[in-house]
Design an enzyme around this catalytic site. Sequence first.
Site: not given
Ligand code: EPU
Length: 378
Positions: A374, A192, A274
């Site tokens: 972010e 990012r 995010s």
């Molecule tokens: N989780 C929770 N509670 C929550 C949210 C997440 O327990 O409220 C847990 C989920 O269960 C999962 C883990 O956290 O095990 C990761 O969650 P998720 O797979 O939704 O991905 P993320 O790390 O929250 C990142 C990117 C997203 C991208 C997704 C999929 C960043 C900051 N965010 O989200 O990107 O779509 O992975 O690759 O790296 C963005 O940058 O705007 C964005 C949406």
Amino acid sequence: TSTKFGSQTVSKVGMVLKFQGCQCDNSPMNLEKNVPLQPYNTFGIAAKAQALVRVRDESDLRAVLADPHLSTLPRQVLGGGSNIVLTGDVKALVLKIEVPGLRLANETEKHWIIEAGAGENWHDLVAWTLDQGYPGLENMALIPGTVGASPVQNIGAYGVELQDRFESLDAMDLFTGEVFSLNAAQCGFSYRDSVFKHASGGPDDLGLAGRAVIVRVRFALPKRWKPELGYADLERKMQDTGIHTPDARQIFDWICAIRRAKLPDPAVIGNAGSFFKNPTVTPEQCADIIARDPKVVHYHLDDGRIKLAAGWLIDACGWKGKTVGHAGVYDKQALVLVNKGGRDNPCTGGEVMTLAKAIQTSVYERFGILLEPEPVVI
Ligand code: EPU
């Protein structure tokens, strides 16, 4: 006397008002004043731009640089407005990037080289490449925003980052008016992040924030395409459907479904994706957190460090559904802050930032980790 009074007023309040007095009505470019920005930011925050120029090609930027009044103003580049928080009216000259164009620019033995104007919608580019038979961007379907913004924060989702598919870009140097091209190494991509996020201190400085405006981006899409399926959400789709060798179109459909189920559609509930980056920690720090919270979601990185899921950390602190004014934490994904007041009663940027700071404090107090926002705060 009125002229005298007028000129005195102008000299006291300086650059921005002088500009509002508008010696530039005859300006060749498309200049608009007092432009509502609510439709131009995906949070749906109500704010105005004192002045806005729509940039359709390099000549619009050159006209700004050639205009004696506009050229001296501070500037704010605006793409799809999907990664910004507006905390008030924007006094800088807003350059709204609307450069069009989608084409196959070239092909090599291994790649299709696709070129897109910075103003094109990102998701439309992804859909267009698949329609044309050029796979490779499908894991990044439905990311909000424009093509020109995509290299700035090296967007990524479901195991693929922009830098994996990037070939080069054209940008204009706002100091010199020159158009130049950068390859991936020159963009300094990391998670990012890129040179476009780092301020430029001077002509020899590598940072390009405030200095370069991206006008066109080229992507290298592999002719020998392989699916990227290493994410739990995608593995689940394969199990549920029994499809174990999906094509790019199938992955595109899955990604759209996964995102629609988990992330709020900005057209319905305002948000900037995010809100915090996923933090990385040392194995020792992670072991410390696991000792206290065995369920912490974490991933091992190639360099030995460990990435923690910021959404999980925020969720564990009980933030889902909490609000400050009309700003709130999305109840299905704690990493996303949302505008709960809609278009008519929108949250303010101040409410979003107060909520963000409260989240940072509580995550820091519980886990000793300072989450880094972010979006760009304007
Ligand atoms: N989780 C929770 N509670 C929550 C949210 C997440 O327990 O409220 C847990 C989920 O269960 C999962 C883990 O956290 O095990 C990761 O969650 P998720 O797979 O939704 O991905 P993320 O790390 O929250 C990142 C990117 C997203 C991208 C997704 C999929 C960043 C900051 N965010 O989200 O990107 O779509 O992975 O690759 O790296 C963005 O940058 O705007 C964005 C949406």
